[in-house]
Design a protein around this motif. Sequence first.
Motif, short mmCIF file in Angstrom:
data_model
loop_
_atom_site.label_atom_id
_atom_site.label_comp_id
_atom_site.label_asym_id
_atom_site.label_seq_id
_atom_site.Cartn_x
_atom_site.Cartn_y
_atom_site.Cartn_z
N VAL A 87 0.84 -1.19 0.00
CA VAL A 87 0.00 0.00 0.00
C VAL A 87 0.87 1.24 0.00
N ILE A 88 2.03 1.16 0.68
CA ILE A 88 2.96 2.28 0.70
C ILE A 88 4.40 1.75 0.71
N SER A 89 5.26 2.44 -0.02
CA SER A 89 6.70 2.15 -0.01
C SER A 89 7.42 3.48 0.15
N ILE B 50 15.50 6.68 6.21
CA ILE B 50 14.77 5.45 6.55
C ILE B 50 13.91 5.02 5.37
N SER B 51 13.67 3.73 5.28
CA SER B 51 12.82 3.14 4.24
C SER B 51 11.93 2.08 4.87
N PHE B 52 10.72 1.95 4.36
CA PHE B 52 9.85 0.87 4.83
C PHE B 52 8.73 0.63 3.83
N ILE C 230 6.45 1.09 14.53
CA ILE C 230 7.73 1.80 14.58
C ILE C 230 7.98 2.19 16.02
N VAL C 231 9.06 1.68 16.61
CA VAL C 231 9.33 1.89 18.04
C VAL C 231 10.71 2.50 18.24
N VAL D 61 0.24 1.90 10.06
CA VAL D 61 1.56 2.19 10.62
C VAL D 61 1.33 2.73 12.02
N PHE D 62 1.88 2.06 13.02
CA PHE D 62 1.59 2.37 14.42
C PHE D 62 2.89 2.77 15.13
N VAL D 63 2.99 4.03 15.52
CA VAL D 63 4.17 4.54 16.22
C VAL D 63 3.96 4.43 17.72
N SER D 64 4.95 3.92 18.43
CA SER D 64 4.85 3.79 19.88
C SER D 64 6.24 3.63 20.48
N HIS D 65 6.36 3.97 21.76
CA HIS D 65 7.58 3.67 22.50
C HIS D 65 7.40 2.39 23.32
#
Length: 324
Positions: free
Chosen positions: A5-7, A28-30, A40-41, A207-211
């Motif tokens: 879906v995304i690059s 960064i790449s994903f 993404i942590v 895409v889930f950002v968290s610490h």
Amino acid sequence: MTRNVISVRDLHVSLSLGGNTVTPVDGISFDVRAGESLGIVGESGSGKSLSLRAVLGLLPRGGTSTGSVRYAFADGKIGADAERVRGRGAAMVFQEPMTALNPTMRVGDLIGEAVRVTGVRSRRAIKERVIELMASVGIPEPARRARMWPHELSGGLRQRVMIAAALATGPEILFCDEPTTALDVTIQDQILGLLRGLQEERGMAMVFVSHDLAVVSEVCDRIAVMYAGRVVETGPVAEVLRSPRHPYTAALLASAPSFAGGTDELATIPGSPPDPRDFPSGCRFAPRCAFATEECLRAPYTLDGDGERATACIRPEVLEAVAA
């Protein structure tokens, strides 16, 4: 194979800081496939949230980005064509709903603005769609609460309003920037369950950002660990958390509290993250790493691996030996 879906490729974000230009996100790449969730942590300041904002063209004033993004539904330079996808194929749920919601708009009107983007013009149709969306994210008595102001709702309900607004346009990918950080544990668990259920039901990418590694392990399929603006390890969540291949990932896991009992002291990572105005050469984690050698201090940054597992550590066998 399921389509991406995304690059994102070679994303750099630069900010003006005290007359100097710093690069807190440094190449960064994903990829994220349809129906997949990428976590993404990393510690605060590692560049997680800036990466999402750059992709959606939401950087703070003075921020610039370079790199490329390829959506399944729109291609273009990062940031340059963000308005074409933001609120259409892509949507975002922010960390603190009280600052993201407009305090001068009733929550139903706010969601209605997102519905209007899809081309719905009839006031009655918009109202019906708003109530339907609010009900779908578990807001009780949606017709009554649609008339309320943000400050009249609890933190959990405000976050559900944000999710409803994000889903209004039927996005193919949902970006979540620490959406449960400001919530208590019980409400956090409800929101995580809601996001996972909605993702599976709609087939969205996320895409889930968290610490918080525990949160990521609950909602994500794959993980990308960031340190000092770079991805240092990536792979399937279960594999990375079971057998990390980068010392930073291992240190994060060791510093997470365990609820299994025991009296061991909570481990800490020595030192502090590097200042983006003066990143060290070689491995940026080397000054804090218990396994670093002189070679680590000079090693160029590369993310190497086999299949879906990759690490930027040049000595992953050391961690394997320790684990054994």
